[in-house]
Design an enzyme around this catalytic site. Structure first.
Site, PDB file in Angstrom:
ATOM      1  N   ARG A  35      -9.313  -4.106   1.288  1.00  0.00           N
ATOM      2  CA  ARG A  35     -10.297  -3.833   0.246  1.00  0.00           C
ATOM      3  C   ARG A  35      -9.697  -3.233  -1.016  1.00  0.00           C
ATOM      4  O   ARG A  35     -10.043  -3.632  -2.127  1.00  0.00           O
ATOM      5  CB  ARG A  35     -11.364  -2.856   0.761  1.00  0.00           C
ATOM      6  CG  ARG A  35     -12.480  -3.507   1.503  1.00  0.00           C
ATOM      7  CD  ARG A  35     -13.049  -2.542   2.508  1.00  0.00           C
ATOM      8  NE  ARG A  35     -12.041  -2.350   3.530  1.00  0.00           N
ATOM      9  CZ  ARG A  35     -11.960  -3.112   4.618  1.00  0.00           C
ATOM     10  NH1 ARG A  35     -12.861  -4.042   4.838  1.00  0.00           N
ATOM     11  NH2 ARG A  35     -10.998  -2.950   5.490  1.00  0.00           N
ATOM     12  N   THR A  36      -8.821  -2.252  -0.855  1.00  0.00           N
ATOM     13  CA  THR A  36      -8.333  -1.554  -2.047  1.00  0.00           C
ATOM     14  C   THR A  36      -7.525  -2.510  -2.918  1.00  0.00           C
ATOM     15  O   THR A  36      -7.748  -2.610  -4.125  1.00  0.00           O
ATOM     16  CB  THR A  36      -7.500  -0.321  -1.642  1.00  0.00           C
ATOM     17  OG1 THR A  36      -8.314   0.506  -0.801  1.00  0.00           O
ATOM     18  CG2 THR A  36      -7.065   0.477  -2.847  1.00  0.00           C
ATOM     19  N   LYS A  90      17.190  -4.843   0.848  1.00  0.00           N
ATOM     20  CA  LYS A  90      18.511  -4.482   0.305  1.00  0.00           C
ATOM     21  C   LYS A  90      18.710  -2.986   0.168  1.00  0.00           C
ATOM     22  O   LYS A  90      19.720  -2.540  -0.388  1.00  0.00           O
ATOM     23  CB  LYS A  90      18.696  -5.145  -1.067  1.00  0.00           C
ATOM     24  CG  LYS A  90      18.557  -6.660  -1.023  1.00  0.00           C
ATOM     25  CD  LYS A  90      18.727  -7.271  -2.407  1.00  0.00           C
ATOM     26  CE  LYS A  90      18.393  -8.756  -2.368  1.00  0.00           C
ATOM     27  NZ  LYS A  90      18.343  -9.329  -3.729  1.00  0.00           N
ATOM     28  N   ARG A 150       0.107   2.212  -3.322  1.00  0.00           N
ATOM     29  CA  ARG A 150      -0.257   2.743  -1.997  1.00  0.00           C
ATOM     30  C   ARG A 150       1.018   2.870  -1.175  1.00  0.00           C
ATOM     31  O   ARG A 150       1.879   1.982  -1.198  1.00  0.00           O
ATOM     32  CB  ARG A 150      -1.235   1.827  -1.279  1.00  0.00           C
ATOM     33  CG  ARG A 150      -1.416   2.261   0.180  1.00  0.00           C
ATOM     34  CD  ARG A 150      -2.488   1.504   0.900  1.00  0.00           C
ATOM     35  NE  ARG A 150      -3.801   1.950   0.480  1.00  0.00           N
ATOM     36  CZ  ARG A 150      -4.923   1.598   1.101  1.00  0.00           C
ATOM     37  NH1 ARG A 150      -4.890   0.797   2.143  1.00  0.00           N
ATOM     38  NH2 ARG A 150      -6.091   2.037   0.676  1.00  0.00           N
ATOM     39  N   HIS A 207      -6.967   9.811  -1.602  1.00  0.00           N
ATOM     40  CA  HIS A 207      -7.385   8.453  -1.957  1.00  0.00           C
ATOM     41  C   HIS A 207      -8.420   8.575  -3.081  1.00  0.00           C
ATOM     42  O   HIS A 207      -9.609   8.341  -2.887  1.00  0.00           O
ATOM     43  CB  HIS A 207      -7.993   7.780  -0.724  1.00  0.00           C
ATOM     44  CG  HIS A 207      -8.070   6.295  -0.771  1.00  0.00           C
ATOM     45  ND1 HIS A 207      -7.945   5.560  -1.938  1.00  0.00           N
ATOM     46  CD2 HIS A 207      -8.292   5.390   0.217  1.00  0.00           C
ATOM     47  CE1 HIS A 207      -8.074   4.270  -1.650  1.00  0.00           C
ATOM     48  NE2 HIS A 207      -8.283   4.136  -0.361  1.00  0.00           N
TER      49      HIS A 207
HETATM   50  C1  NCD Z   1      -9.296   3.628   3.980  1.00  0.00           C
HETATM   51  C2  NCD Z   1      -7.843   3.999   3.742  1.00  0.00           C
HETATM   52  O1  NCD Z   1      -6.998   3.122   3.565  1.00  0.00           O
HETATM   53  O2  NCD Z   1      -7.609   5.190   3.706  1.00  0.00           O
HETATM   54  N1  NCD Z   1      -9.566   2.292   3.713  1.00  0.00           N
HETATM   55  C3  NCD Z   1      -9.840   1.924   2.424  1.00  0.00           C
HETATM   56  O3  NCD Z   1      -9.142   2.238   1.490  1.00  0.00           O
HETATM   57  N2  NCD Z   1     -10.960   1.204   2.238  1.00  0.00           N
HETATM   58  C4  NCD Z   1      -9.812   4.070   5.287  1.00  0.00           C
HETATM   59  C5  NCD Z   1      -9.077   3.724   6.541  1.00  0.00           C
HETATM   60  O4  NCD Z   1      -8.044   3.061   6.535  1.00  0.00           O
HETATM   61  O5  NCD Z   1      -9.580   4.143   7.590  1.00  0.00           O
END
Ligand code: NCD
Length: 302
Positions: free
Chosen positions: A50-51, A80, A101, A129
């Site tokens: 999703r992100t 590498k 991320r 987050h």
């Molecule tokens: C969350 C995350 O990655 O922290 N997911 C997200 O970003 N929608 C929650 C999770 O992984 O449980």
């Protein structure tokens, strides 16, 4: 604002502005050339559905291009031995903003020290987050028409969920009239750093291990996945993975306008039998990621 690394950079006027702009995008559509000529670097060193895709969609809705790697295994960092910092330096010279991320806490902050363009933290290990917090606030505001004065329950993995760690602190700091109820077994209780911020804000906070006793008080019930990938002891995960399962019977005394949130992906904690109930709001919540992230991109590089 130069990037978004931590929720401590958020303030109430900025939050209100992003939510308002996101609402405009959702209702009226996106100005298709707003970010034309801009490039968003999408650097996901940890799994994401999703992100990553909602940032992609948001960028493209506003006319920006997106660059990134399909998986971290395909980068020179993995094949590498290139350093994370050099990877970020290079990508900063190719893009106008970097969405990062990473499985390590502090990775986005480290990226920001070497990047010449704004960095957005799309999740740094179990730490924070912040963009999820913005879309969670948007979902709450859309569902209830307001955020102030509501009662919000957080259930499950409060220890490792960067989603709830970020949202709990942001609500306490900028929405102090929101009552929070934390529901977790002691092994997954909220960590001391978050407790310190929340208690300094002086908000109404209740803690329990019993979900059944609190559902009737809630306007928002936020369920979380137990974060399997953060456990070194897999036997401990197996014992805790389904510690709270939201069966429909738990909702019999719920307020009529209760809304259930979840950042997704879900595992055991929300069975499919909940999806058709009017309280289920997690798919609408996920859909709101595009207008919210578009509003943030516009704010940073528009
Ligand atoms: C969350 C995350 O990655 O922290 N997911 C997200 O970003 N929608 C929650 C999770 O992984 O449980």
């Amino acid at each position: 604002m130069n990037g978004l690394i931590t929720i401590t950079q958020l303030d109430r006027p900025m939050i209100d502005a992003v939510l308002k702009r996101a609402d405009q995008f959702a209702r009226k559509g996106y100005p298709a050339k707003r970010l034309s000529g801009k490039i968003v670097g999408s650097l996901f060193f940890e799994g994401s559905t999703r992100t990553r895709l909602s940032f992609d969609a948001a960028a493209k809705r506003l006319g920006a291009g997106v660059i990134g790697f399909a998986s971290p295994e395909a980068t020179s960092l993995a094949t590498k031995g290139e350093s994370f910092e050099d990877t970020i330096r290079m990508c900063a010279s190719y893009a106008d903003v970097l969405v990062v991320r990473h499985p390590d806490s502090g990775a986005a902050a480290l990226a920001a020290t070497v990047s010449t363009v704004p960095v957005i933290n799309a999740g740094d290990g179990p730490n924070e987050h912040p963009t999820q917090t913005l879309l969670d606030l948007y979902a709450i505001a859309q569902a209830h028409g307001r955020i102030d004065g509501l009662t919000v329950g957080f259930v499950g993995d409060l220890k490792y969920s960067r989603v709830l760690r970020s949202l709990a602190q942001t609500l306490a700091t900028h929405f102090p009239s929101v009552k929070q109820i934390w529901v977790a077994p002691k092994q997954l209780a909220m960590e001391a750093d978050v407790r310190a911020v929340v208690s300094a804000a002086g908000i109404d906070l209740e803690e329990t291990t019993d979900i059944a006793g609190i559902v009737s008080k809630l306007d928002i019930l936020y369920m979380t996945r137990v974060q399997k990938e953060r456990f070194s002891d897999k036997a401990a995960y197996e014992k805790l993975k389904d510690v709270y399962v939201l069966q429909p019977e738990l909702l019999v005394n719920a307020k009529p306008n209760l809304k259930i949130l979840h950042a997704l992906p879900r595992r055991y904690e929300i069975p499919d039998s909940i999806d058709a109930l009017p309280q289920a709001y997690y798919f609408q919540q996920a859909a709101g990621a595009v207008p919210v992230r578009a509003a943030l991109l516009e704010h940073l590089i528009g």
